[in-house]
Design an enzyme around this catalytic site. Sequence first.
Site, PDB file in Angstrom:
ATOM      1  N   GLU A  77      13.207 -17.761 -13.095  1.00 39.64           N
ATOM      2  CA  GLU A  77      13.526 -19.156 -12.767  1.00 39.64           C
ATOM      3  C   GLU A  77      13.135 -20.000 -13.962  1.00 39.64           C
ATOM      4  O   GLU A  77      12.061 -19.821 -14.538  1.00 39.64           O
ATOM      5  CB  GLU A  77      12.756 -19.590 -11.519  1.00 39.64           C
ATOM      6  CG  GLU A  77      12.859 -21.059 -11.182  1.00 39.64           C
ATOM      7  CD  GLU A  77      11.980 -21.452  -9.999  1.00 39.64           C
ATOM      8  OE1 GLU A  77      11.468 -22.587  -9.995  1.00 39.64           O
ATOM      9  OE2 GLU A  77      11.798 -20.625  -9.079  1.00 39.64           O
TER      10      GLU A  77
ATOM     11  N   GLU B 148      10.382 -30.891 -13.595  1.00 39.52           N
ATOM     12  CA  GLU B 148       9.930 -31.229 -12.243  1.00 39.52           C
ATOM     13  C   GLU B 148       8.989 -32.420 -12.363  1.00 39.52           C
ATOM     14  O   GLU B 148       8.168 -32.501 -13.275  1.00 39.52           O
ATOM     15  CB  GLU B 148       9.195 -30.053 -11.595  1.00 39.52           C
ATOM     16  CG  GLU B 148      10.075 -28.853 -11.312  1.00 39.52           C
ATOM     17  CD  GLU B 148       9.296 -27.693 -10.729  1.00 39.52           C
ATOM     18  OE1 GLU B 148       9.361 -27.489  -9.506  1.00 39.52           O
ATOM     19  OE2 GLU B 148       8.611 -26.999 -11.515  1.00 39.52           O
TER      20      GLU B 148
END
Length: 278
Positions: free
Chosen positions: A159, A164
């Site tokens: 991933e 974020e």
Amino acid sequence: MNKLLPTLLIALLIVTCCLSCKVLPSKIENGYSYIQKDGRAEKEWKLVWFDDFNATSLDTTKWTKIPANTADWGKHMSSNPLCYELKDGQLLLKGIKNPDTLTDKRPFLTGGIYSKGKFAFQYGKIEIRAKLGCAQGAWPAMWMLAERNKYGKYPRNGEIDIMEHLNFDKIIYQTTHSYYTLELKQKDKPPHSGTTKLDPNQFNIFGLQWYPDKLIFTLNGKETFRYPRISGVDPSQWPYDQPFYILIDQQLGGSWVGKVNPNNLPVQMEVDWVKVYQ
């Protein structure tokens, strides 16, 4: 002369196609996976795919609304039109209080899109220009997952978290996850995550440069964090040798970001454009 005209046109078309093939930086598999050709590491980036959200509706040839799932980040995902808006050439992905908890018992709904099954790429550069919204419990993210299960189930295919952001923070997190980091707990050999400062009230360009031997994370064109491929460790350290698709979502709540304050809602991420180069 007339008999020669169709033949000449066909010949011209073939030559044009051949010339075009020579300059393409990638080969396309399955109609939508852009695999960067070898030997391009030192060459100039070329734009191969983009969306500037100037249409009146979401381009469903490129994107799908992310369905709800059981993961921390996905439990509030929804296709509800209230979570999406195209306005002034921008896509607004929203986190809202659920207006109909009789039909759907979830307290919150969130909007997100992914390119799964429609666009994926292996190696290259991606940049996303966006402005982040702030709220207690807000967790906007831009990230990538493997298009196919080359090495098995998650997290074996890795991933890549381009960005974020949590709550009202003035930093972003840029991270890689894999079997190597999550199951083997190898988070420092090499370091798998970094943070960098930003002004969340402004538009920023979040980026990743992806090579066969390293991931270079960027903010506004400047390198912020690097994750290299290293030798002498478990092979699961580098699952980043296959096509990945793009996810962009305005998440709410979860064990990492904390509880949602409904008084801070609605919150939204404003996405101006997405560009992929190879």
